[in-house]
Design an enzyme around this catalytic site. Structure first.
Site, PDB file in Angstrom:
ATOM      1  N   THR A 201      46.948  29.467  29.646  1.00 27.61           N
ATOM      2  CA  THR A 201      45.637  28.063  29.759  1.00 27.61           C
ATOM      3  C   THR A 201      46.443  27.882  28.023  1.00 27.61           C
ATOM      4  O   THR A 201      46.761  28.335  27.536  1.00 27.61           O
ATOM      5  CB  THR A 201      45.087  29.631  30.132  1.00 27.61           C
ATOM      6  OG1 THR A 201      44.921  29.651  31.418  1.00 27.61           O
ATOM      7  CG2 THR A 201      43.327  28.667  29.281  1.00 27.61           C
TER       8      THR A 201
HETATM    9  N1  LIG Z   1      47.403  30.552  33.221  1.00 24.37           N
HETATM   10  C1  LIG Z   1      46.283  31.212  33.033  1.00 24.37           C
HETATM   11  O1  LIG Z   1      46.377  31.798  31.968  1.00 24.37           O
HETATM   12  C2  LIG Z   1      45.430  31.793  34.124  1.00 24.37           C
HETATM   13  C3  LIG Z   1      44.349  30.672  33.834  1.00 24.37           C
HETATM   14  N2  LIG Z   1      44.029  31.757  33.213  1.00 24.37           N
HETATM   15  C4  LIG Z   1      43.051  31.272  35.109  1.00 24.37           C
HETATM   16  O2  LIG Z   1      43.482  32.619  35.775  1.00 24.37           O
HETATM   17  O3  LIG Z   1      43.035  31.184  35.689  1.00 24.37           O
END
Ligand SMILES: NC(=O)C[C@H](N)C(=O)O
Length: 364
Positions: free
Chosen positions: A186
């Site tokens: 993210t």
């Molecule tokens: N790619 C990620 O970090 C996952 C994101 N934080 C989610 O759970 O949607």
């Protein structure tokens, strides 16, 4: 550049492979530079810096947001994004949206829309998801352009999806190496601008092989990002944070808002706790202990936090439980963007009942 500003970005908490280190650092530095490039105009603001920086990260194939996002179980791209202003408290987010090139720009459009009064008292949305978010994007052609859904699938993401989809369907999944949940990058940004104070944002393609329609912390108010002014202008501290990690756990903990509350209670002022202790306390008590108490294995989280005291001193904090977290930062005083892939020391073993939270602070 005349504005006094700070901006920091992250490429997520997870596991950043050394072979892509150069590309990831470059993407983060470029995002900082893009955010700085629009300063000086009458519209420059922390919100716009966050939006521009994240938009640049979304366009980079090495990061899990926008183009190059992780794919759902069905092999499609569905994105989440959110943005918040500390000065106004305004927030906008989108969830599980397909075929939008820059989801953060759509989240910004939702935020801007929320401050337009309706003559009949119609309540503006905080969050729009899926087809409704796409419909809203159609009414905002300048801010969030629609593209074909397939155009956001990168070859690298598709390849990763193939490998993990096979494993998902395999009768012997243990025969393959690697960890599905390591792939979580993210992206996000936090900024301070003299015109509008703090702002924060976050954008994500979500978890690899997620159910279509699933949303993560990047779509949820109070979970993936938070920004606020100091509650006490004499002693207080402004803050903005952007969070990465396992969305389900972060949402349950309402983690970004919890951090905001902890800072409102006086963290950082002369009588309060140091931000380092506050971060550790919130991550330990509100996130790690609660998750472990529910029997959830290895909850992962990464926080990028910007604080600014009333004397103008700004500091950046990065706290994470994963092997790595990638960040970059820049300011009007030091306009050369610095990117770092923070790696948690390997030799720390605290035992099963203690979190391994790595925290570092940087004076800006
Ligand atoms: N790619 C990620 O970090 C996952 C994101 N934080 C989610 O759970 O949607």
């Amino acid at each position: 550049m005349s504005d006094n500003v700070y901006i920091a970005v992250h490429g997520g908490a997870g596991f950043h492979e050394r072979k892509y280190e150069k590309e990831i650092k470059h993407a983060l530095q470029r995002a900082c530079n893009v955010a700085l490039s629009n300063l000086g105009s009458k519209h420059s603001s922390a919100l716009t810096m966050v939006e521009d920086a994240i938009s640049s990260l979304e366009d980079d194939e090495h990061l899990n947001a926008g183009y190059g996002s992780n794919l759902t179980l069905d092999g499609t791209v569905e994105c989440d994004a959110a943005i918040m202003s500390g000065k106004s408290g305004c927030f906008g987010s989108v969830g599980a949206v397909a075929g939008v090139k820059n989801p953060i720009r759509l989240a910004r459009a939702v935020l801007d829309h929320s401050s337009i009064p309706s003559p009949i008292g119609r309540i503006p949305p905080l969050t729009l998801v899926s087809e409704g978010a796409r419909q809203f994007a159609l009414s905002q052609p300048s801010s969030a352009h629609l593209v074909s859904r397939e155009s956001l699938v990168s070859p690298q993401a598709e390849e990763r999806w193939r490998v993990w989809k096979c494993r998902f369907a395999s009768s012997d999944p243990s025969s393959l190496s690697g960890n599905l949940n390591d792939i979580q990058d993210t992206v996000g940004a936090v900024a301070w601008h003299e015109s509008d104070g703090m702002a924060a944002g976050v954008s994500s393609g979500g978890l690899l092989l997620k159910y279509p329609g699933r949303i993560g912390e990047a779509a949820v108010f109070g979970a993936g990002c938070w920004a606020q002014e100091a509650s006490d202008v004499e002693q207080g501290m402004e803050m903005a944070c952007s969070i990465s990690g396992t969305g389900e756990y972060i949402i349950r903990a309402m983690l970004a808002r919890r951090l905001g509350e902890a800072f409102e209670k006086g963290a950082g002022n002369s009588d309060g706790d140091d931000p380092h202790e506050v971060l550790h306390g919130v991550l330990n008590d509100q996130f790690w202990n609660m998750r472990r108490g529910r029997g959830e294995p290895d909850p992962s989280v990464g926080v990028l936090l910007l604080t600014r005291e009333n004397d103008g001193r700004a500091r950046l904090w990065c706290a994470f439980t994963t092997p790595t977290m990638a960040i970059a930062y820049v300011s009007s005083k030091n306009p050369k963007a610095k990117a770092i892939i923070l790696r948690r020391p390997q030799n720390i073993t605290l035992g099963d009942d203690k979190p391994c939270i790595y925290i570092t602070g940087i004076s800006l």
